[in-house]
Design an enzyme around this catalytic site. Structure first.
Site, PDB file in Angstrom:
ATOM      1  N   LYS A   1       1.308  -1.001   0.025  1.00 29.71           N
ATOM      2  CA  LYS A   1       0.206  -0.498   0.323  1.00 29.71           C
ATOM      3  C   LYS A   1       0.894   1.553   0.085  1.00 29.71           C
ATOM      4  O   LYS A   1       2.146   0.892   0.718  1.00 29.71           O
ATOM      5  CB  LYS A   1      -0.949   0.118   1.253  1.00 29.71           C
ATOM      6  CG  LYS A   1      -1.860  -0.960   1.517  1.00 29.71           C
ATOM      7  CD  LYS A   1      -2.505  -1.085   2.383  1.00 29.71           C
ATOM      8  CE  LYS A   1      -3.859  -1.725   2.676  1.00 29.71           C
ATOM      9  NZ  LYS A   1      -4.391  -1.824   2.208  1.00 29.71           N
TER      10      LYS A   1
ATOM     11  N   ARG B   1     -10.047 -11.107   2.047  1.00 28.32           N
ATOM     12  CA  ARG B   1     -11.236 -12.024   1.415  1.00 28.32           C
ATOM     13  C   ARG B   1     -10.394 -13.832   1.461  1.00 28.32           C
ATOM     14  O   ARG B   1     -11.179 -14.535   1.067  1.00 28.32           O
ATOM     15  CB  ARG B   1     -11.832 -11.975  -0.262  1.00 28.32           C
ATOM     16  CG  ARG B   1     -11.055 -11.695  -0.965  1.00 28.32           C
ATOM     17  CD  ARG B   1     -11.641 -11.125  -2.183  1.00 28.32           C
ATOM     18  NE  ARG B   1     -11.021  -9.636  -2.115  1.00 28.32           N
ATOM     19  CZ  ARG B   1     -11.558  -8.417  -2.876  1.00 28.32           C
ATOM     20  NH1 ARG B   1     -12.184  -8.736  -4.215  1.00 28.32           N
ATOM     21  NH2 ARG B   1     -11.630  -7.253  -2.409  1.00 28.32           N
TER      22      ARG B   1
HETATM   23  N1  BES Z   1      -8.039  -3.888   4.588  1.00 24.05           N
HETATM   24  C1  BES Z   1      -7.851  -3.151   3.254  1.00 24.05           C
HETATM   25  C2  BES Z   1      -9.306  -2.677   3.530  1.00 24.05           C
HETATM   26  C3  BES Z   1      -9.560  -1.910   3.853  1.00 24.05           C
HETATM   27  C4  BES Z   1      -9.192  -0.070   2.846  1.00 24.05           C
HETATM   28  C5  BES Z   1      -9.838  -0.802   5.176  1.00 24.05           C
HETATM   29  C6  BES Z   1      -8.757   1.035   3.436  1.00 24.05           C
HETATM   30  C7  BES Z   1     -10.405   0.317   5.432  1.00 24.05           C
HETATM   31  C8  BES Z   1      -9.801   1.015   4.940  1.00 24.05           C
HETATM   32  C9  BES Z   1      -7.801  -4.789   2.307  1.00 24.05           C
HETATM   33  O1  BES Z   1      -7.512  -5.582   2.843  1.00 24.05           O
HETATM   34  C10 BES Z   1      -7.661  -3.805   0.950  1.00 24.05           C
HETATM   35  O2  BES Z   1      -6.740  -3.640   0.586  1.00 24.05           O
HETATM   36  N2  BES Z   1      -8.609  -4.476  -0.355  1.00 24.05           N
HETATM   37  C11 BES Z   1      -8.255  -3.880  -1.563  1.00 24.05           C
HETATM   38  C12 BES Z   1      -8.791  -4.754  -2.548  1.00 24.05           C
HETATM   39  C13 BES Z   1      -8.496  -4.265  -3.465  1.00 24.05           C
HETATM   40  C14 BES Z   1      -7.135  -5.105  -4.028  1.00 24.05           C
HETATM   41  C15 BES Z   1      -9.473  -5.420  -5.052  1.00 24.05           C
HETATM   42  C16 BES Z   1      -8.389  -2.451  -1.398  1.00 24.05           C
HETATM   43  O3  BES Z   1      -9.662  -2.049  -0.561  1.00 24.05           O
HETATM   44  O4  BES Z   1      -7.850  -1.125  -2.297  1.00 24.05           O
HETATM   45 ZN    ZN Z   2      -5.465  -5.326   2.160  1.00 20.78          ZN
END
Ligand code: BES
Ligand code: ZN
Ligand code: ZN
Length: 511
Positions: free
Chosen positions: A291, A365
């Protein structure tokens, strides 16, 4: 294991709250709290009793327009010996026609915060039936709003600890024996629920160097011990031997050992089984699909689903609900390393289905897929999962709404009912077959990521492939799990969202 042993700051005394029989206008105390609707003439209930004793002081104040009773308005009065109470705090409930328990909880919180910030250590609050609400309901909601509103997380502050303000003692007043009994019942329920939400908030607010999968497992063991529940904690090697290829793939990138936690309440009693599955990523860096560093510190809240499941089990046991509950909490960090899983990897899940990893940041997921499959062995009547699953859900609904998905209309309706009772807003999103196209993979059964479009839905669609035909609901709590701007009884930070909603659903559960 430090976080409040886990978790209660040993130096900060917790608010003591109890019920007594008595009349507000006769009761000596540091502060007497009274609620009032907007333009409350003629005065009713405790407000009226106190006004009579105080020779019309309150009605005069209202007539002059010094206190209007607007929602959450607080007005502090010194009684100068005219009443046994040293002070009176008037708190507004807003328009009578718009009254509901959500406002009542908010008023309890705002009054509590006002009292705490004034440095007053003790107060009394008389409870009388109001607008068709029983003393028991009002006491439960008052206690919940108050506890959750004055919540603070100070465990890691070492400077100026003497400046931390806390209310020491609260007395709820009932006039007759029957009222005292009802208020006492509501008080106990409210306290059990608030303690659970507090636990969830503490775990979310705790940093990931403290709140590790190991700590979650230890906390689960402690709750199991205290409440006579069954607990099983699978190590990553055991999960691997069982075939949990998705959970193991995420866990293996971290030095911090992953734990697959299963906590069971009322095992083997022939009661309806409900499975709760919570995402327990104690820190989500994104893994190899790392990230951006901006705001990455927030990803300590990525275990909010697991925290909610753990807290719910604690409360349900405290309330002795007649259900068989299984809490499943796959817990791990998601980190990049030489051992981490990679984009392009193909994982074999516990269900036997294979997944092509497109992004290692869609790890929630993956661990949930194995958690959901694992839940099937209990043949539950319902499966509910909670996860901070997608940023897309926050974009779609904002930071105060839970994304609600599911395969069963009745279960979805029950969730919506619970949601409207607890004020934890949830909004339905569809899982139409057409969306599944996005998750098709050339190399495996599915990909873990589709397009940017419909991001929250695709997370739900992915999970739906692991619940077979069991009634199932997925709650995406990415928005409300922790917040930057406080709400009436939710301070900034971890919120414990979902805990009250689940408890309400389970309290109302009928076959
Ligand atoms: N933990 C994150 C989701 C999240 C993002 C929670 C912002 C709270 C605030 C999750 O694991 C994630 O990174 N999801 C990705 C999915 C994507 C790669 C399809 C996302 O939301 O960008
Ligand atoms: Zn994630
Ligand atoms: Zn995540």
């Amino acid at each position: 294991m430090s976080i409040r042993q886990v978790i209660k700051d040993p130096e900060v005394k917790l608010m003591d709250i109890r019920v007594e029989k008595g009349r507000p206008e006769k009761f000596p105390c540091e502060l007497l709290l009274l609620f009032s609707f907007e333009s409350p003439e003629p005065l009713e209930g405790p407000l009226r009793e106190v006004d009579l004793e105080w020779k019309g002081f309150i009605s005069a104040l209202i007539k002059q327009g010094d206190f209007k009773g607007e929602l959450f308005e607080c007005h502090l009065l010194h009684t100068q010996g005219s009443l046994p109470a040293h002070r009176v705090l008037l708190t507004g409930l807003g328009k009578k026609s718009e009254f509901d328990l959500e406002k009542w909880r908010g008023a309890a919180s705002k009054a509590g915060q006002f009292i705490r910030n004034s440095g007053v250590k003790q107060f009394v609050f008389p409870i009388k039936k109001l607008e068709g609400r029983s003393e028991e309901e009002l006491a439960e909601s008052f206690v919940t709003g108050l506890f959750l509103g004055v919540y603070q997380f100070n465990e890691f502050k070492t400077l100026e600890r003497d400046k931390i303000k806390e209310i020491g003692e609260v007395i709820l007043l009932g006039e007759k024996d029957k009222e005292v009994k009802l208020i006492g019942d509501g008080l106990r329920t409210g306290q059990t629920i608030s303690e659970a939400v507090t636990l969830a908030r503490d775990l979310v607010n705790g940093p990931s160097n403290e709140v590790t999968p190991t700590l979650l497992a230890e906390k689960a063991k402690q709750i199991a011990r205290d409440h006579g529940m069954e607990i099983q904690v699978l190590e990553v090697s055991e999960a691997e031997a069982m075939g949990m290829g998705a959970f193991v793939a995420v866990a293996k990138g971290s030095q911090e050992p992953g734990k697959f936690i299963v906590l069971e309440y009322n095992k083997g009693k022939g009661l309806d089984t409900i499975a709760l599955v919570g995402k327990g990523i104690t820190f989500d860096s994104g893994g190899i699909s790392i990230k951006p560093s901006e705001n990455m510190e927030r990803m300590k809240d990525d275990m909010s689903g697991a925290a909610a499941v753990l807290a719910t089990l604690q409360a349900v046991s405290g309330l002795q609900l007649p259900l068989h509950l299984v809490g499943i909490m796959p817990a791990t960090e998601n980190l990049p390393s030489g051992k981490a899983y990679k984009p392009g990897d193909i994982l074999k899940t516990l269900s036997g289905q294979t997944v092509e990893v497109i992004s290692t940041d869609a790890e929630g997921r993956l661990i949930l897929s194995d958690g959901l499959t694992y839940s099937l062995r209990y043949q539950p009547k319902a499966i509910i999962d909670l996860a901070t699953l997608t940023g897309a859900c926050v974009v779609a609904l904002g930071d105060f709404v839970i994304g609600l998905f599911g395969n069963d209309d009745l279960l979805l309706k029950r969730i919506e009912e619970a949601s409207s009772k607890t004020g934890e807003k949830a909004w339905r999103l569809p899982l139409w077959d057409e969306y599944f196209e996005y998750l098709k993979s050339d190399a495996a059964d599915f990909r873990n990521v589709g397009t940017r479009a419909a991001g929250a839905i695709l997370g739900g669609v992915f999970l739906s492939k692991f619940v077979e035909k069991i009634p199932w609901v997925h709650l995406d709590i990415a928005g409300p799990a922790s917040i930057d701007k406080e709400r009436p009884y939710i301070p900034r930070g971890g919120t414990g969202v979902g805990v009250r909603l689940l408890i309400q659903l389970l309290r109302d559960w009928k076959g």
